[in-house]
Scaffold this motif. Sequence first.
Motif, PDB file in Angstrom:
ATOM      1  N   TYR A 141       0.834  -1.204   0.000  1.00 18.59           N
ATOM      2  CA  TYR A 141       0.000   0.000   0.000  1.00 18.59           C
ATOM      3  C   TYR A 141       0.871   1.258   0.000  1.00 18.59           C
ATOM      4  N   GLU A 142       1.938   1.225   0.813  1.00 19.64           N
ATOM      5  CA  GLU A 142       2.849   2.371   0.864  1.00 19.64           C
ATOM      6  C   GLU A 142       3.470   2.646  -0.495  1.00 19.64           C
ATOM      7  N   ILE A 143       3.893   1.591  -1.187  1.00 21.34           N
ATOM      8  CA  ILE A 143       4.511   1.759  -2.502  1.00 21.34           C
ATOM      9  C   ILE A 143       3.500   2.294  -3.511  1.00 21.34           C
ATOM     10  N   LYS A 144       2.302   1.726  -3.506  1.00 27.06           N
ATOM     11  CA  LYS A 144       1.262   2.219  -4.416  1.00 27.06           C
ATOM     12  C   LYS A 144       0.953   3.682  -4.115  1.00 27.06           C
ATOM     13  N   LEU A 145       0.935   3.999  -2.825  1.00 30.15           N
ATOM     14  CA  LEU A 145       0.659   5.374  -2.427  1.00 30.15           C
ATOM     15  C   LEU A 145       1.751   6.304  -2.933  1.00 30.15           C
ATOM     16  N   SER A 146       2.997   5.822  -2.812  1.00 28.05           N
ATOM     17  CA  SER A 146       4.132   6.605  -3.289  1.00 28.05           C
ATOM     18  C   SER A 146       4.044   6.839  -4.796  1.00 28.05           C
ATOM     19  N   ASN A 147       3.601   5.797  -5.523  1.00 28.47           N
ATOM     20  CA  ASN A 147       3.454   5.932  -6.975  1.00 28.47           C
ATOM     21  C   ASN A 147       2.373   6.947  -7.342  1.00 28.47           C
ATOM     22  N   ASP A 148       1.309   7.006  -6.523  1.00 23.91           N
ATOM     23  CA  ASP A 148       0.208   7.940  -6.793  1.00 23.91           C
ATOM     24  C   ASP A 148       0.506   9.354  -6.291  1.00 23.91           C
ATOM     25  N   PHE A 149       1.464   9.446  -5.353  1.00 22.82           N
ATOM     26  CA  PHE A 149       1.666  10.688  -4.608  1.00 22.82           C
ATOM     27  C   PHE A 149       1.960  11.870  -5.524  1.00 22.82           C
ATOM     28  N   ARG A 150       2.897  11.688  -6.456  1.00 27.96           N
ATOM     29  CA  ARG A 150       3.303  12.799  -7.323  1.00 27.96           C
ATOM     30  C   ARG A 150       2.099  13.414  -8.026  1.00 27.96           C
ATOM     31  N   HIS A 151       1.287  12.569  -8.645  1.00 30.68           N
ATOM     32  CA  HIS A 151       0.107  13.064  -9.363  1.00 30.68           C
ATOM     33  C   HIS A 151      -0.875  13.737  -8.413  1.00 30.68           C
ATOM     34  N   ASP A 152      -1.089  13.111  -7.262  1.00 28.30           N
ATOM     35  CA  ASP A 152      -2.109  13.604  -6.336  1.00 28.30           C
ATOM     36  C   ASP A 152      -1.732  14.952  -5.718  1.00 28.30           C
ATOM     37  N   ILE A 153      -0.457  15.097  -5.326  1.00 32.92           N
ATOM     38  CA  ILE A 153      -0.099  16.348  -4.646  1.00 32.92           C
ATOM     39  C   ILE A 153      -0.011  17.511  -5.639  1.00 32.92           C
ATOM     40  N   ILE A 154       0.411  17.228  -6.868  1.00 35.09           N
ATOM     41  CA  ILE A 154       0.403  18.284  -7.890  1.00 35.09           C
ATOM     42  C   ILE A 154      -1.033  18.738  -8.151  1.00 35.09           C
ATOM     43  N   LYS A 155      -1.925  17.763  -8.239  1.00 37.48           N
ATOM     44  CA  LYS A 155      -3.345  18.073  -8.444  1.00 37.48           C
ATOM     45  C   LYS A 155      -3.898  18.860  -7.261  1.00 37.48           C
ATOM     46  N   ALA A 156      -3.466  18.480  -6.033  1.00 30.20           N
ATOM     47  CA  ALA A 156      -3.941  19.164  -4.825  1.00 30.20           C
ATOM     48  C   ALA A 156      -3.507  20.625  -4.809  1.00 30.20           C
ATOM     49  N   MET A 157      -2.286  20.903  -5.253  1.00 33.61           N
ATOM     50  CA  MET A 157      -1.811  22.294  -5.296  1.00 33.61           C
ATOM     51  C   MET A 157      -2.550  23.086  -6.364  1.00 33.61           C
ATOM     52  N   GLU A 158      -2.812  22.447  -7.498  1.00 35.42           N
ATOM     53  CA  GLU A 158      -3.538  23.120  -8.579  1.00 35.42           C
ATOM     54  C   GLU A 158      -4.955  23.480  -8.150  1.00 35.42           C
ATOM     55  N   LYS A 159      -5.579  22.601  -7.357  1.00 37.52           N
ATOM     56  CA  LYS A 159      -6.957  22.825  -6.918  1.00 37.52           C
ATOM     57  C   LYS A 159      -7.035  23.507  -5.549  1.00 37.52           C
ATOM     58  N   ASP A 160      -5.862  23.896  -5.003  1.00 32.17           N
ATOM     59  CA  ASP A 160      -5.804  24.592  -3.716  1.00 32.17           C
ATOM     60  C   ASP A 160      -6.399  23.750  -2.589  1.00 32.17           C
ATOM     61  N   GLU A 161      -6.089  22.442  -2.594  1.00 37.38           N
ATOM     62  CA  GLU A 161      -6.614  21.533  -1.580  1.00 37.38           C
ATOM     63  C   GLU A 161      -5.724  21.455  -0.337  1.00 37.38           C
ATOM     64  N   LEU A 162      -4.469  21.906  -0.447  1.00 36.94           N
ATOM     65  CA  LEU A 162      -3.578  21.903   0.706  1.00 36.94           C
ATOM     66  C   LEU A 162      -3.890  23.110   1.574  1.00 36.94           C
ATOM     67  N   GLU A 163      -4.063  22.866   2.859  1.00 34.42           N
ATOM     68  CA  GLU A 163      -4.495  23.916   3.781  1.00 34.42           C
ATOM     69  C   GLU A 163      -3.447  24.127   4.863  1.00 34.42           C
ATOM     70  N   LEU A 164      -3.306  25.364   5.309  1.00 38.45           N
ATOM     71  CA  LEU A 164      -2.403  25.662   6.419  1.00 38.45           C
ATOM     72  C   LEU A 164      -3.213  25.897   7.690  1.00 38.45           C
ATOM     73  N   PHE A 165      -2.776  25.231   8.771  1.00 34.50           N
ATOM     74  CA  PHE A 165      -3.279  25.525  10.104  1.00 34.50           C
ATOM     75  C   PHE A 165      -2.176  26.294  10.837  1.00 34.50           C
ATOM     76  N   TYR A 166      -2.550  26.993  11.907  1.00 38.07           N
ATOM     77  CA  TYR A 166      -1.576  27.852  12.592  1.00 38.07           C
ATOM     78  C   TYR A 166      -1.643  27.622  14.097  1.00 38.07           C
ATOM     79  N   GLN A 167      -0.462  27.313  14.679  1.00 33.92           N
ATOM     80  CA  GLN A 167      -0.414  27.134  16.134  1.00 33.92           C
ATOM     81  C   GLN A 167       0.174  28.400  16.769  1.00 33.92           C
TER      82      GLN A 167
END
Length: 615
Positions: free
Chosen positions: A360-386
């Motif tokens: 599962y980790e390896i499959k996740l790693s294979n998907d990661f590049r596509h998913d995180i690029i897509k997440a940045m394009e769609k502004d899905e990454l969020e910042l929380f602040y402590q």
Amino acid sequence: MNSIRIPTKAIGLKKSEVNAYIAELVKSHKSKLNELLQEKKILERTKYKLLLEIDDMKEGETVYEDVYETPEFNPDEEAVAAADANVHKTITLINELADQKIESMINRANAQIADYDAVLESLQNEIDTNKEKIEQLLMEVINYLKTNIDEVFSESTKKPDKKAPNREKVVSFADKKISGPKTNLTVVPKDIETNIITSLKSYSDMKTDFNDHISAVLSKEGAKGAVLLVEINNLFIANYFTQTSQEDVVMSGVIKKINELPYNLYTERLSYDQIGIIYDGVSDIVAVSELATVVLEQIQTDIGQDGRRKAELSANIGIALYPHNAQDSKTIMNCAGIALYKSKEKGKGCYEFINEELIYEIKLSNDFRHDIIKAMEKDELELFYQPLFSASDNTLSGFEALLRWRNEKYDRIPIVQIIKTAEKEGLISDVGAYIFKKACLFANRIKEKSGRRIIVSVNFSNSQIEKKDFLDTIKEIINETGADPHYIGFEVTESCFTDCFSENCLKMQQLKDMGITIMIDDFGTGYSTLSYLLRLPVSVVKIDKTFLDDIITSERNANFIRSIISITHDLGLKIVAEGVENEKQRAMLKEMSCDYFQGYYLSRPVSERETFAYL
């Protein structure tokens, strides 16, 4: 002249195939030289890192006195004396807590370097010798084939006489006498060692043979078994200490031991330091574990010289079961390779089975590049602040930006692992720029609403800082967002300065000159922390949470924290206590004159919308 052996593959070649044969011969030996050169590079890098560590450890003993002897640092003699006493008291505490002395660490490092120097010298000699011998050998082979090509090929195409005795055929460059079996050709120039050409069977051929054997086993009805991928650790050092020019002595001994085990095994060498084992007919985890344990025990050996232990031979093993984990040779080898990689994370002398979690980790790693690029394009990454709070009056002093990825697929993965995967996939610069831009825009809104200086800090890793365009990227984002650098903080750890200290210090100084606040995060987790602290262009130090865990129950820990706070203030720096989890901790740290608090007791990380309630 000593003898060398031309592989039997040379027999039966057509004239048109001679050039291809010679090219293959050259390629085979260039590959060997490349392996030697790679080993040398690894050793040189290791030695260089040890030298840097020694330099840091030595500076750690003297830098304190050098700083306090500088007149313009603090002209008050009493203050200098008090600061100096605090420094040496803290050094004593650190040595007691770590139970290590700098001198012994230097001695151990020097001993390692001496060993590496010896191996490097041996490798260089072997490289030089092989270059000369390969050139000489190839010229002899080429000249012989060109001169005697008709004789060689006519001899190789004759049908063998079954009644004739199987006499050994020898070709001598001195007298051109030929004797021997008509299916084999042996060339004898007498000043070249026999180990220069052992076979044209390359590691690629070995892997092909091993995969073919797996396929053959799988083709049987009801096939079951295990594939073990064994990797020998530090084989090049062990080869050096065997005191022999035959580089395969250690590996051949290992394979011989494995083949003598009372199991139904097929064994093949796959690379310089890897062996493949097929345990056919057995797929029970307990039984395969027993085999893996026995193999590791057989390999575990002390390599010595003059009665002294110089190197320890060990191994790691990755295991895949068939047909449970896979039903084709390529997938089985991939699974065993993944398991081997994970076993090395546990340390030397360990084995690991491939399992669904690893897959599962390896499959996740294979998907990661596509998913995180897509997440940045769609502004899905969020910042929380402590929030960070002032110890003196509990007012808000800053926020630390923390990444959150609201995605069901990645919810159960710690954000630290997400960052590490981004580094591994070469995406950390893109992700880092995305985070920093969001933090800058947030700092603008905080400045507008609060009317006072509240610093928004962002974490940066070593791999980000070492990028050549790091400073240009930071400046470009600040200009693009219109952020005020005086409202921005950079949090970095000591590890950011391990490999490129001077270069990274210069980058941090330039950022500080722009008005950005530089903070050392996780302070106290490295043995050379104090020496780094004295030389880095920092303004704030964040004490790692691990030091606070026992501050209430351990007087020694409390004294240690008190000394760290005191010496940090003597250097003109502010200090933040991370991970404050209860009122007793907060009260003790306030009594010790800690400047700022951060932790779940005061506030968990909150969304941007919730931050404005703290203003």
